[in-house]
Scaffold this motif. Structure first.
Motif, short mmCIF file in Angstrom:
data_model
loop_
_atom_site.label_atom_id
_atom_site.label_comp_id
_atom_site.label_asym_id
_atom_site.label_seq_id
_atom_site.Cartn_x
_atom_site.Cartn_y
_atom_site.Cartn_z
N UNK A 1 -7.95 26.80 -6.01
CA UNK A 1 -8.01 26.57 -7.44
C UNK A 1 -7.58 25.16 -7.84
N UNK A 2 -6.51 24.63 -7.30
CA UNK A 2 -6.05 23.29 -7.68
C UNK A 2 -4.96 22.85 -6.74
N UNK A 3 -4.89 21.54 -6.46
CA UNK A 3 -3.84 21.02 -5.60
C UNK A 3 -3.34 19.71 -6.18
N UNK A 4 -2.01 19.54 -6.24
CA UNK A 4 -1.42 18.38 -6.88
C UNK A 4 -0.29 17.83 -6.02
N UNK A 5 -0.18 16.54 -5.88
CA UNK A 5 1.02 15.89 -5.35
C UNK A 5 1.02 14.45 -5.80
N UNK A 6 1.94 13.59 -5.25
CA UNK A 6 2.12 12.25 -5.79
C UNK A 6 2.56 11.28 -4.71
N UNK A 7 2.60 9.96 -5.05
CA UNK A 7 3.08 8.94 -4.13
C UNK A 7 3.80 7.85 -4.87
N UNK B 1 -0.41 6.99 2.65
CA UNK B 1 -1.08 5.75 3.03
C UNK B 1 -2.46 5.75 2.40
N UNK B 2 -2.69 4.76 1.51
CA UNK B 2 -4.03 4.64 0.92
C UNK B 2 -4.70 3.33 1.31
N UNK B 3 -4.18 2.68 2.37
CA UNK B 3 -4.74 1.43 2.83
C UNK B 3 -4.13 0.22 2.18
N UNK B 4 -3.61 0.38 0.96
CA UNK B 4 -2.92 -0.71 0.27
C UNK B 4 -1.44 -0.42 0.15
N UNK B 5 -1.12 0.81 -0.18
CA UNK B 5 0.28 1.24 -0.31
C UNK B 5 0.61 2.17 0.85
N UNK B 6 1.72 1.89 1.52
CA UNK B 6 2.17 2.72 2.63
C UNK B 6 3.61 3.13 2.37
N UNK C 1 3.47 -2.52 -0.33
CA UNK C 1 2.26 -2.64 -1.12
C UNK C 1 2.10 -4.10 -1.52
N UNK C 2 1.03 -4.72 -1.08
CA UNK C 2 0.84 -6.14 -1.36
C UNK C 2 1.97 -6.95 -0.79
N UNK C 3 2.61 -7.77 -1.62
CA UNK C 3 3.72 -8.61 -1.16
C UNK C 3 5.06 -7.89 -1.25
N UNK C 4 5.08 -6.66 -1.73
CA UNK C 4 6.34 -5.96 -1.96
C UNK C 4 6.70 -5.08 -0.77
N UNK C 5 7.92 -5.17 -0.36
CA UNK C 5 8.41 -4.33 0.73
C UNK C 5 9.80 -3.82 0.35
#
Length: 383
Positions: A5-11, A159-164, A177-181
């Protein structure tokens, strides 16, 4: 293959702010110095704002919701609307499309509003999105461009390829993510870096801060020194004394059972993309999303729709209702300016009355991911 029916989560996403610093001149050998020409002296720094900026670098911000897969929350007709908006499957990048459900009383809402969690293991695989969920809310979510794994102890990866993001059960973890660690250990030590700022804290309590203008070192016994005014150094020392914040547990993957009867479509817009904090002015990215939605509504013949503003539960309820109403009205007006028939759209603010998720975790701590999901504007198409 059974249909979930539905699935939800976050990052997690981290935001960094650039800082500026003012300087001053002193007389030499007691010789009087002529006052600087009018308009050349820099105004003193707002220390409250400076403290907020420094603390922002040491605050784990809300986790933006990634997509409720439209194939799990939409009928085929509403899936076609998602396709028209060119939504990436599995990713909630400011817009989501899902079924509107109506109760016997005629109230309409999103398919996941008020839905109850379903226990037991589930699997969904349509060749694009592959989700496996255990009965305890742990599991693996794979969709184009995103991989998420949630373990029983609250650890997990995103992991979405940009943000890990990698989080351990003790709250330690890394974010890139980008220049941020952002790196944090269980004892509160760690680092934050980007192109403009650096913060570090070790287990002894020593640490430092550098934004290119203000540089402060903090010894283990609490002594602070560096480049900047005494007040600026004191602000940094007080902030660093709190150490690095721990990552919250990775949210469970919930399987939800929608209620009511399908009666239309909900186009959900993330308020965090549309608006700045405590603002009803639409940001550039939000305007681009609204242009896409307006073009779709015009192509559909300007169907009758309700623009509903929603807030989280932080602050006074009446203020939240007023802010959500102002935001809904602004969205409505911009859609009309883009060509949608004005008599087809009505706006209202619901404030914090219809949350999608509880804003506290089972242990009573705050759930920033839920707060962000609850801040939204929904366009409910009833035709």
């Amino acid at each position: 293959m059974p249909r979930l029916p539905a699935i939800v989560t976050s990052a997690i996403v981290l935001a960094a702010l650039g800082l500026a610093v003012s300087g001053c001149a002193a007389p030499v050998d007691g010789t009087p110095v002529d006052p600087a020409p009018t308009g050349t002296a820099e105004p003193p720094r707002d220390l409250d704002a400076f403290e907020q900026q420094v603390r922002a670098l040491l605050t784990v911000p809300p986790m933006p919701s990634f997509s409720i897969p439209t194939s799990l929350l939409s009928t085929d007709a509403n899936q076609r609307i998602a396709d028209e908006l060119e939504l990436d499957p599995g990713l909630y990048q400011g817009i989501a499309v899902l079924d509107a459900r109506c109760t016997e009383a005629g109230d309409a809402g999103a398919a996941d509003a008020g839905a109850s969690a379903v226990s037991g293991a589930q699997n969904y695989d349509d060749g694009t999105v592959d989700i496996t969920v255990a009965g305890d809310g742990t599991g693996v979510y794979d969709a184009p461009g995103v991989h998420i794994a949630v373990l029983a102890d609250g650890s997990g990866v995103y992991d979405d390829g940009e943000t890990r993001l990698s989080v351990s059960s003790d709250g330690s973890g890394t974010y890139e993510s980008g220049d941020r660690r952002y790196t944090v250990r269980a004892d509160g030590s760690g680092t934050y870096t980007d192109d403009e700022s650096r913060i570090w804290v070790d287990a002894s309590g020593a640490g430092g801060y550098d934004d290119g203008s203000v540089r402060v070192s903090l010894s283990a016994d609490g002594e602070a020194f560096g480049d900047g005014t005494d007040d600026e150094i004191a602000v940094v020392a007080e902030t660093l004394a709190d150490g690095m914040p721990l990552f919250p547990p990775v949210p469970r993957i919930e399987v939800l059972e929608p209620t009511g009867t399908v009666c239309g479509t909900v186009i959900r817009l993330d308020s965090n993309v549309l608006f700045g904090f405590d603002s009803a002015t639409v940001q550039q990215e939000g305007q681009e999303h609204l242009q896409r939605v307006a073009a779709l509504l015009v192509a559909l013949g300007s169907p009758r729709a309700q623009v509903n503003g929603h807030s989280d539960q932080v602050g006074e309820a009446e203020y939240n209702r007023e802010l959500s109403e102002r935001r809904a009205t602004v969205v409505r007006d911009l859609l009309v300016q883009a060509g949608v028939a004005s008599d087809s759209l009505a706006a209202r603010g619901l404030g914090e009355t219809e949350p999608l998720r509880a804003e506290t975790l089972p242990d009573g701590s705050d759930d920033p991911a839920a707060r962000q999901l609850n801040r939204r504007v929904e366009i409910v198409l009833l035709d």
